[in-house]
Scaffold this motif. Structure first.
Motif, PDB file in Angstrom:
ATOM      1  N   HIS A  77       0.836  -1.204   0.000  1.00 38.13           N
ATOM      2  CA  HIS A  77       0.000   0.000   0.000  1.00 38.13           C
ATOM      3  C   HIS A  77       0.868   1.250   0.000  1.00 38.13           C
ATOM      4  CE1 HIS A  77      -2.735  -3.078   1.574  1.00 38.13           C
ATOM      5  NE2 HIS A  77      -3.666  -2.377   0.968  1.00 38.13           N
ATOM      6  N   ASP A  78       0.630   2.104  -0.956  1.00 37.19           N
ATOM      7  CA  ASP A  78       1.339   3.384  -1.027  1.00 37.19           C
ATOM      8  C   ASP A  78       0.465   4.438  -0.357  1.00 37.19           C
ATOM      9  OD1 ASP A  78       3.260   5.242  -1.644  1.00 37.19           O
ATOM     10  OD2 ASP A  78       2.464   5.636  -3.650  1.00 37.19           O
ATOM     11  N   SER A  79       0.405   4.359   0.975  1.00 36.23           N
ATOM     12  CA  SER A  79      -0.507   5.201   1.736  1.00 36.23           C
ATOM     13  C   SER A  79       0.075   5.438   3.117  1.00 36.23           C
ATOM     14  CB  SER A  79      -1.859   4.485   1.846  1.00 36.23           C
ATOM     15  OG  SER A  79      -2.673   5.077   2.806  1.00 36.23           O
ATOM     16  N   VAL A  80      -0.295   6.554   3.725  1.00 35.90           N
ATOM     17  CA  VAL A  80       0.138   6.801   5.098  1.00 35.90           C
ATOM     18  C   VAL A  80      -0.720   6.026   6.096  1.00 35.90           C
ATOM     19  CG1 VAL A  80       1.098   9.079   4.608  1.00 35.90           C
ATOM     20  CG2 VAL A  80      -1.284   8.889   5.336  1.00 35.90           C
ATOM     21  N   PHE A  81      -1.854   5.504   5.638  1.00 35.46           N
ATOM     22  CA  PHE A  81      -2.717   4.726   6.527  1.00 35.46           C
ATOM     23  C   PHE A  81      -1.980   3.457   6.952  1.00 35.46           C
ATOM     24  CE2 PHE A  81      -6.141   1.893   7.773  1.00 35.46           C
ATOM     25  CZ  PHE A  81      -6.954   2.737   8.513  1.00 35.46           C
ATOM     26  N   PRO A  82      -2.001   3.129   8.233  1.00 32.02           N
ATOM     27  CA  PRO A  82      -1.257   1.958   8.739  1.00 32.02           C
ATOM     28  C   PRO A  82      -1.967   0.626   8.476  1.00 32.02           C
ATOM     29  CG  PRO A  82      -2.331   3.095  10.547  1.00 32.02           C
ATOM     30  CD  PRO A  82      -2.591   3.916   9.314  1.00 32.02           C
TER      31      PRO A  82
ATOM     32  N   THR B 243       1.272   0.229  19.025  1.00 31.49           N
ATOM     33  CA  THR B 243       1.597   0.686  17.676  1.00 31.49           C
ATOM     34  C   THR B 243       0.384   1.347  17.034  1.00 31.49           C
ATOM     35  OG1 THR B 243       3.245  -1.053  17.449  1.00 31.49           O
ATOM     36  CG2 THR B 243       2.479  -0.022  15.422  1.00 31.49           C
ATOM     37  N   PHE B 244      -0.797   0.790  17.252  1.00 29.37           N
ATOM     38  CA  PHE B 244      -2.030   1.408  16.772  1.00 29.37           C
ATOM     39  C   PHE B 244      -2.143   2.841  17.316  1.00 29.37           C
ATOM     40  CE2 PHE B 244      -6.278   2.348  18.552  1.00 29.37           C
ATOM     41  CZ  PHE B 244      -6.944   2.697  17.393  1.00 29.37           C
ATOM     42  N   SER B 245      -1.905   3.006  18.602  1.00 30.55           N
ATOM     43  CA  SER B 245      -1.992   4.332  19.222  1.00 30.55           C
ATOM     44  C   SER B 245      -0.936   5.277  18.663  1.00 30.55           C
ATOM     45  CB  SER B 245      -1.826   4.216  20.738  1.00 30.55           C
ATOM     46  OG  SER B 245      -2.832   3.414  21.281  1.00 30.55           O
ATOM     47  N   TYR B 246       0.286   4.793  18.546  1.00 28.27           N
ATOM     48  CA  TYR B 246       1.380   5.608  18.022  1.00 28.27           C
ATOM     49  C   TYR B 246       1.101   6.036  16.583  1.00 28.27           C
ATOM     50  CZ  TYR B 246       5.872   6.790  16.001  1.00 28.27           C
ATOM     51  OH  TYR B 246       6.885   7.427  15.317  1.00 28.27           O
ATOM     52  N   GLU B 247       0.693   5.100  15.750  1.00 30.60           N
ATOM     53  CA  GLU B 247       0.437   5.428  14.344  1.00 30.60           C
ATOM     54  C   GLU B 247      -0.741   6.390  14.201  1.00 30.60           C
ATOM     55  OE1 GLU B 247       2.313   1.409  12.316  1.00 30.60           O
ATOM     56  OE2 GLU B 247       0.158   1.493  12.695  1.00 30.60           O
ATOM     57  N   THR B 248      -1.745   6.237  15.040  1.00 25.35           N
ATOM     58  CA  THR B 248      -2.877   7.164  15.010  1.00 25.35           C
ATOM     59  C   THR B 248      -2.419   8.560  15.427  1.00 25.35           C
ATOM     60  OG1 THR B 248      -4.414   5.360  15.507  1.00 25.35           O
ATOM     61  CG2 THR B 248      -5.197   7.600  15.895  1.00 25.35           C
TER      62      THR B 248
ATOM     63  N   ARG C 228       0.613   9.783  15.151  1.00 24.44           N
ATOM     64  CA  ARG C 228       1.464  10.311  14.062  1.00 24.44           C
ATOM     65  C   ARG C 228       0.613  10.837  12.908  1.00 24.44           C
ATOM     66  NH1 ARG C 228       5.393  12.496  14.596  1.00 24.44           N
ATOM     67  NH2 ARG C 228       6.206  11.987  12.573  1.00 24.44           N
ATOM     68  N   LEU C 229      -0.451  10.128  12.567  1.00 28.09           N
ATOM     69  CA  LEU C 229      -1.357  10.609  11.523  1.00 28.09           C
ATOM     70  C   LEU C 229      -1.928  11.968  11.903  1.00 28.09           C
ATOM     71  CD1 LEU C 229      -3.307   7.347  10.583  1.00 28.09           C
ATOM     72  CD2 LEU C 229      -1.735   8.607   9.100  1.00 28.09           C
TER      73      LEU C 229
ATOM     74  N   THR D 122      -8.217  13.140   9.335  1.00 32.50           N
ATOM     75  CA  THR D 122      -9.314  12.293   8.857  1.00 32.50           C
ATOM     76  C   THR D 122      -8.891  10.835   8.860  1.00 32.50           C
ATOM     77  OG1 THR D 122     -10.190  14.079   7.504  1.00 32.50           O
ATOM     78  CG2 THR D 122     -10.877  11.839   6.917  1.00 32.50           C
ATOM     79  N   GLN D 123      -7.680  10.564   8.391  1.00 33.26           N
ATOM     80  CA  GLN D 123      -7.188   9.183   8.388  1.00 33.26           C
ATOM     81  C   GLN D 123      -6.978   8.668   9.809  1.00 33.26           C
ATOM     82  OE1 GLN D 123      -3.890   9.382   5.567  1.00 33.26           O
ATOM     83  NE2 GLN D 123      -5.172   8.207   4.141  1.00 33.26           N
ATOM     84  N   ALA D 124      -6.563   9.549  10.716  1.00 31.01           N
ATOM     85  CA  ALA D 124      -6.417   9.150  12.121  1.00 31.01           C
ATOM     86  C   ALA D 124      -7.765   8.731  12.697  1.00 31.01           C
ATOM     87  CB  ALA D 124      -5.806  10.286  12.932  1.00 31.01           C
ATOM     88  N   ALA D 125      -8.784   9.535  12.439  1.00 30.11           N
ATOM     89  CA  ALA D 125     -10.125   9.208  12.933  1.00 30.11           C
ATOM     90  C   ALA D 125     -10.654   7.935  12.286  1.00 30.11           C
ATOM     91  CB  ALA D 125     -11.075  10.372  12.675  1.00 30.11           C
ATOM     92  N   LEU D 126     -10.410   7.776  10.984  1.00 28.22           N
ATOM     93  CA  LEU D 126     -10.834   6.551  10.299  1.00 28.22           C
ATOM     94  C   LEU D 126     -10.104   5.330  10.848  1.00 28.22           C
ATOM     95  CD1 LEU D 126     -11.089   7.757   6.595  1.00 28.22           C
ATOM     96  CD2 LEU D 126     -12.968   7.002   8.071  1.00 28.22           C
TER      97      LEU D 126
END
Length: 120
Positions: free
Chosen positions: A28-33, A76-81, A83-84, A91-95
């Motif tokens: 995936h070429d996306s910032v979404f984790p 890691t979920f918390s950290y990546e959220t 960072r987003l 929006t991606q963090a909330a999603l």
């Protein structure tokens, strides 16, 4: 003896988590984790299956606490959220939060239902 079962499961779950996360994220070429999302939802499904199957305590420790505990990752979920959100991708963090909670719960419920259907 119980702690050895947890350690053994963790020794499998931790590298499995890392490898699965990297494999999914590389596609995936996306910032979404996506990698973390995938391993967390998969872990919820597996834990649901284990719960529905009503396994004996040693297997629950090995597979549930050890394997699933090391496979899934709330930190890691918390950290990546975080960072987003910090990088402006709110929006991606909330999603990520909404989708992770919804998909994780759905996977756990599906795992329990599937296990009960198969092993009654």
């Amino acid at each position: 003896m119980n702690w050895l079962l947890v350690v053994a499961g963790g020794m499998i779950g931790a590298p499995l988590r890392y490898l699965a996360d990297r494999a999914v994220q590389a596609r995936h070429d996306s910032v979404f984790p996506w990698g973390t999302f995938a391993v967390n939802v998969t872990g919820c499904l597996v834990l649901g299956l284990l719960t529905g199957a009503a396994l004996a305590s040693p297997l629950r420790l090995l597979l549930g606490t050890g394997l699933c505990g090391a496979l899934t990752t709330y930190s890691t979920f918390s950290y990546e959220t975080l960072r987003l959100a910090e990088t402006g991708a709110r929006t991606q963090a909330a999603l990520n939060v909404a989708a992770s909670v919804a998909a994780g719960l759905a996977a756990a419920f599906a795992g329990v239902a599937l296990a009960r259907a198969v092993w009654g």
